[in-house]
Design a protein around this motif. Structure first.
Motif, PDB file in Angstrom:
ATOM      1  N   SER A  87      -4.765   0.531  -4.633  1.00 17.52           N
ATOM      2  CA  SER A  87      -4.697   1.358  -3.420  1.00 17.52           C
ATOM      3  C   SER A  87      -6.094   1.779  -2.979  1.00 17.52           C
ATOM      4  O   SER A  87      -6.389   1.847  -1.778  1.00 17.52           O
ATOM      5  CB  SER A  87      -3.819   2.593  -3.652  1.00 17.52           C
ATOM      6  OG  SER A  87      -4.451   3.546  -4.494  1.00 17.52           O
ATOM      7  N   GLU A  88      -6.973   2.048  -3.948  1.00 18.42           N
ATOM      8  CA  GLU A  88      -8.369   2.361  -3.640  1.00 18.42           C
ATOM      9  C   GLU A  88      -9.044   1.181  -2.960  1.00 18.42           C
ATOM     10  O   GLU A  88      -9.792   1.345  -1.980  1.00 18.42           O
ATOM     11  CB  GLU A  88      -9.090   2.727  -4.933  1.00 18.42           C
ATOM     12  CG  GLU A  88     -10.535   3.128  -4.765  1.00 18.42           C
ATOM     13  CD  GLU A  88     -11.221   3.446  -6.084  1.00 18.42           C
ATOM     14  OE1 GLU A  88     -12.431   3.708  -6.060  1.00 18.42           O
ATOM     15  OE2 GLU A  88     -10.545   3.424  -7.132  1.00 18.42           O
ATOM     16  N   PHE A  90       0.826  -1.208   0.000  1.00 23.57           N
ATOM     17  CA  PHE A  90       0.000   0.000   0.000  1.00 23.57           C
ATOM     18  C   PHE A  90       0.859   1.256   0.000  1.00 23.57           C
ATOM     19  O   PHE A  90       0.579   2.218  -0.729  1.00 23.57           O
ATOM     20  CB  PHE A  90      -0.924  -0.007   1.218  1.00 23.57           C
ATOM     21  CG  PHE A  90      -1.762   1.232   1.340  1.00 23.57           C
ATOM     22  CD1 PHE A  90      -2.877   1.409   0.534  1.00 23.57           C
ATOM     23  CD2 PHE A  90      -1.414   2.234   2.240  1.00 23.57           C
ATOM     24  CE1 PHE A  90      -3.644   2.567   0.633  1.00 23.57           C
ATOM     25  CE2 PHE A  90      -2.174   3.391   2.336  1.00 23.57           C
ATOM     26  CZ  PHE A  90      -3.286   3.558   1.538  1.00 23.57           C
ATOM     27  N   LEU A 129      -0.139   3.707  -3.323  1.00 26.05           N
ATOM     28  CA  LEU A 129      -1.027   4.863  -3.224  1.00 26.05           C
ATOM     29  C   LEU A 129      -0.395   6.108  -3.861  1.00 26.05           C
ATOM     30  O   LEU A 129      -1.049   6.811  -4.629  1.00 26.05           O
ATOM     31  CB  LEU A 129      -1.402   5.144  -1.772  1.00 26.05           C
ATOM     32  CG  LEU A 129      -2.255   6.403  -1.562  1.00 26.05           C
ATOM     33  CD1 LEU A 129      -3.603   6.275  -2.267  1.00 26.05           C
ATOM     34  CD2 LEU A 129      -2.453   6.706  -0.076  1.00 26.05           C
ATOM     35  N   THR A 135      -7.685   0.809   0.667  1.00 21.24           N
ATOM     36  CA  THR A 135      -8.260   1.869   1.498  1.00 21.24           C
ATOM     37  C   THR A 135      -9.692   1.545   1.873  1.00 21.24           C
ATOM     38  O   THR A 135     -10.098   1.690   3.034  1.00 21.24           O
ATOM     39  CB  THR A 135      -8.206   3.216   0.748  1.00 21.24           C
ATOM     40  OG1 THR A 135      -6.853   3.541   0.444  1.00 21.24           O
ATOM     41  CG2 THR A 135      -8.813   4.328   1.583  1.00 21.24           C
TER      42      THR A 135
END
Length: 516
Positions: A502-503, A86, A90, A506
């Motif tokens: 990364s979305e 991550f 990101l 999250t």
């Protein structure tokens, strides 16, 4: 990419480092040299994910809000491998892909502009660049520099599309000082209308490129509490009007009532050794009847369509046209807003009227492509917009019965572009004709998880993604399903995919605390 290629790349990069007399203070050009070598420190998990962010002085943009988000979200991830992954992905677009940014704001009419590349080519794809920055949009409200960066991309896309709305990728503006990426083949393409080769990198017409521009524009506008302060609204209006007018034209059938050819607005022909690089019908595409949907010549993969009504791209277009209409209303453009809403309604009706089919195993499903004559292509491609991504795009709810039937089809061998070698834990998912047989796109695995509410499916997907990097800690375009350690891949780093994953991570941290 084989392990031999990795070793060769490492030797090349080390030679560059030695020539400068430094092992950590130079900026590899392009980042591709950095991305194919695993850098310490490594995560403490079994995957030993390396640290793949370039040195601070080599990053192409720094956002304090994103750095704070990395620290905050990482602290909630227990798995050390996923935590390191991550941290790598990101900020990947900010670290590596902001080729040029003019911050603007020195005068009332000095707007920001940004040129965002996908990787090692100095060209900006409308779709990719929008998707690369959209996952960072939640942090823009508290970071004025990041807000200006994203507004700059909206302004850059508007300038490009206002000048020529038919392209999928554009060259950097002269004022950026960047050397454009090579595209000699573009000089040999037969394109109607003809592009300005100082502006256009590639003129493959893809309706999702315009949908991506709409989405970036309206998402930014909403995130900034319906403010267009940093947007060059005059140019943006021209781009939007040209786009909406073009989309309405492209609803027209191939033949009129007397079976004469209608005036084809778009045409693309390329001499190539692959059928996916050119268009049927002398560049017009295969024949279509009017359905309410909008025709395209190419898919989001940059591969040619078989049937010109690409259903998932039309679905995305319908969603984004409605959002666009809201923004246009707020800016006083009620006539264009009305046209956008009407177009969205006609597209949606066309999808349900012509873009579904009865499958003998799965029941009523969405088709991938249709022509209005009754021909339907039942498959899915990993590139977004895809059928798998329809809830992610906002077109249907994930519980929609037609979508659920389609999802079961897409994630099975009945989809000719779904691949798995049957071994648990290895990457399995949707691929693309763009990369050939038995290559899964990590992006499709991320979309599978982003459209699921099954906790086990989600965590399994994230773990597959973490194990798919070939020991390099970055997401790739595609990975061969027989590559146990993920080293047989295409593209050493794929900024768009890094953003999507990364979305996903999250969202899992927020919605499923403790799952990772």
């Amino acid at each position: 990419m084989s392990s031999g290629t990795l070793l060769s790349a490492e030797a090349d990069m080390m030679a560059v480092f030695k020539s400068t007399g430094s092992l950590g203070r130079i900026c590899p050009t392009p980042y591709k040299q950095w991305s194919v070598v695993a850098h310490p420190p490594f995560s403490a998990g079994p995957l030993r994910i390396p640290s793949m962010r370039p040195p601070l002085e080599c990053r192409t943009f720094i956002s304090t809000a994103v750095e704070q988000a990395i620290a905050h979200i990482s602290a909630q991830i227990k798995d050390p491998d996923i935590r390191q992954l991550f941290s790598n992905i990101l900020p990947n677009t900010l670290d590596t892909a902001i080729a040029w940014h003019h911050a603007g704001k020195t005068t009332a009419l000095d707007f920001p502009y940004s040129f965002v590349i996908t990787g090692d080519i100095n060209a900006q794809w409308a779709r990719d660049s929008a998707n690369q920055l959209l996952p960072l949009l939640p942090y823009a409200a508290t970071d004025t520099n990041l807000s200006a960066l994203i507004a700059g991309l909206v302004n850059m896309q508007a300038e490009q599309i206002a000048a020529y709305p038919f392209a999928n990728a554009y060259k950097p503006p002269l004022r950026s000082g960047l050397v454009p990426g090579e595209s000699d083949w573009a000089k040999r393409d037969i394109v109607n209308p003809p592009p300005d080769l100082n502006l256009v990198f590639e003129a493959k017409f893809e309706i999702d490129s315009l949908a991506a521009f709409f989405k970036l524009s309206t998402s930014y506008w909403r995130q900034m509490q319906n403010s267009a302060e940093l947007l060059n609204v005059e140019v943006w209006r021209r781009a939007v009007t040209a786009s909406v007018d073009l989309l309405v034209q492209l609803q027209a059938p191939t033949f009129d009532a007397e079976q004469r050819l209608t005036n084809a607005t778009i045409r693309f022909v390329r001499t190539a050794n692959s059928g996916t690089e050119t268009s049927f019908g002398g560049g017009r595409g295969n024949p279509i009847r009017r359905t309410g949907m909008v025709r395209t010549l190419f898919r989001p993969s940059d591969d040619s369509v078989i049937f010109p009504f690409l259903v998932p791209a039309n679905a995305m277009l319908a969603v984004e046209l409605r959002s666009l209409a809201d923004m246009l209303d707020s800016l006083g453009d009620s006539a264009v807003a009305q046209t956008a809403r009407q177009l969205a309604g006609e597209i949606t009706h066309g999808i349900y009227e012509y873009g579904t089919a009865e499958h003998p195993t799965f029941g009523r499903v969405f088709a991938y492509e249709v022509d209005g004559y009754g021909s339907r292509l039942l498959m899915d491609d990993a590139n977004v917009p895809s059928l798998l991504a329809l809830p992610y795009l906002g077109f249907v709810n994930s519980t929609d019965p037609i979508y659920q039937n389609t999802r079961r089809l897409v994630l099975s061998p009945d989809n000719p572009w779904y691949f798995s070698n049957g071994m648990a834990g290895l990457l399995a998912g949707v691929g693309s004709p763009h990369t050939g047989f038995r290559r899964v796109w990590p992006m499709s695995v991320a979309i599978q998880a982003l459209t699921s509410s099954d906790r086990q499916e989600i965590v399994d997907s994230v773990r597959m993604l973490a194990a798919s990097t070939g020991g390099l800690g970055l997401l790739h375009e595609s990975v061969h399903v027989d590559s146990e350690n993920g080293t047989d891949f295409t593209r050493p780093w794929f900024a768009w995919c890094n953003g999507v994953v990364s979305e996903l991570i999250t969202r899992v941290v927020v919605e499923y605390p403790g799952l990772l």
